[in-house]
Design a protein around this motif. Sequence first.
Motif, PDB file in Angstrom:
ATOM      1  N   UNK A  46     -10.740  19.391  12.794  1.00 40.51           N
ATOM      2  CA  UNK A  46     -10.115  18.856  11.585  1.00 40.51           C
ATOM      3  C   UNK A  46      -9.215  19.913  10.963  1.00 40.51           C
ATOM      4  N   UNK A  47      -8.403  19.505  10.030  1.00 40.99           N
ATOM      5  CA  UNK A  47      -7.561  20.460   9.309  1.00 40.99           C
ATOM      6  C   UNK A  47      -8.454  21.514   8.660  1.00 40.99           C
ATOM      7  N   UNK A  48      -8.041  22.757   8.715  1.00 36.23           N
ATOM      8  CA  UNK A  48      -8.838  23.840   8.138  1.00 36.23           C
ATOM      9  C   UNK A  48      -9.058  23.622   6.645  1.00 36.23           C
ATOM     10  N   UNK A  71     -12.323  21.604   5.852  1.00 37.68           N
ATOM     11  CA  UNK A  71     -13.635  22.108   6.263  1.00 37.68           C
ATOM     12  C   UNK A  71     -14.647  22.149   5.119  1.00 37.68           C
ATOM     13  N   UNK A  72     -14.308  22.696   3.929  1.00 36.59           N
ATOM     14  CA  UNK A  72     -15.332  22.764   2.875  1.00 36.59           C
ATOM     15  C   UNK A  72     -15.861  21.401   2.423  1.00 36.59           C
ATOM     16  N   UNK A  73     -15.064  20.363   2.559  1.00 37.13           N
ATOM     17  CA  UNK A  73     -15.484  19.037   2.091  1.00 37.13           C
ATOM     18  C   UNK A  73     -16.225  18.232   3.168  1.00 37.13           C
ATOM     19  N   UNK A  74     -16.355  18.771   4.360  1.00 39.48           N
ATOM     20  CA  UNK A  74     -17.019  18.052   5.443  1.00 39.48           C
ATOM     21  C   UNK A  74     -18.534  18.071   5.259  1.00 39.48           C
ATOM     22  N   UNK A  75     -19.199  17.143   5.907  1.00 34.83           N
ATOM     23  CA  UNK A  75     -20.661  17.103   5.865  1.00 34.83           C
ATOM     24  C   UNK A  75     -21.234  18.296   6.632  1.00 34.83           C
ATOM     25  N   UNK A  76     -22.492  18.568   6.403  1.00 36.95           N
ATOM     26  CA  UNK A  76     -23.175  19.653   7.118  1.00 36.95           C
ATOM     27  C   UNK A  76     -23.093  19.423   8.623  1.00 36.95           C
ATOM     28  N   UNK A  77     -23.287  18.201   9.050  1.00 35.38           N
ATOM     29  CA  UNK A  77     -23.233  17.869  10.476  1.00 35.38           C
ATOM     30  C   UNK A  77     -21.845  18.128  11.045  1.00 35.38           C
ATOM     31  N   UNK A  78     -20.810  17.782  10.297  1.00 32.86           N
ATOM     32  CA  UNK A  78     -19.444  18.012  10.767  1.00 32.86           C
ATOM     33  C   UNK A  78     -19.122  19.505  10.833  1.00 32.86           C
ATOM     34  N   UNK A  79     -19.576  20.278   9.825  1.00 37.67           N
ATOM     35  CA  UNK A  79     -19.342  21.728   9.853  1.00 37.67           C
ATOM     36  C   UNK A  79     -20.106  22.365  11.003  1.00 37.67           C
TER      37      UNK A  79
END
Length: 178
Positions: free
Chosen positions: A5-7, A10-18
Motif C-alpha cells: 500500500x502507499x507508505x 501504513x499508520x491507518x492500516x489494521x494490525x493484520x495489514x501492517x
Amino acid sequence: MASLPSISDVPSLSTTQRAGILDALFEPCTALHTLSLDPLRTEKFPSYNDLIASVGAQLTELSESPSISDTRWLDKILGAHPRLGEKKVDSAQSQAEQAQLNTGGNEEAEKLQKLNEEYERTFPGLKYVVFVNGRSRPVIMHNMQQRIDRGNIRLERAEGIQAMCDIAADRAIKLHQA
C-alpha cells in the motif's frame, strides 16, 4: 501480498495489514511483529526505505543490548528466514529469491545442506541470511563457509540484520512495482 500500500496509508492500516507488510518485506515472524508493529502505527515514514531503516535500527539496538532476552529475541527474528536451498519455503518472496539456488546438481544441493547444518551448529538459533541478488550457488556457499570459519556471532548478527534490510529494500521495490 501482491503489492504494497502507499507508505502514507501504513499508520491507518489494521494490525493484520501492517503485519502483512512486515511479512512481505522481511519474513513472517511473530517476534518481529511484537517489535515493529507499533512504530508502523505511530510513526509516519517518508518511504519504505525509511520504514526498513527503522526496523533495522530496532534490530541493531537488540544486537547491541547486553540483555540475553534481547539477544534471544533478535535470534528469533534472524532465524525466521528460511534456509538457503530449502525445498519448502513459506513466503512467495523467498521462493522467488531462492529459485536460482535450487538449480544444479544434487552434489551442490547436498553441500549446501551440510553448510546450513554446520552454520547452525556454529551459530545456534540463527540461519544464514544473505542477500542473494543474482549471485550463484558456489559464490553464496563460499561466503557461508567464510562466515562459519570466522566464527564471530556478533558480526554474524550484524551481517544478518544488514542482509535482512537489503532483502527488504529489494522486495519493497518489486512489491511497489507489482
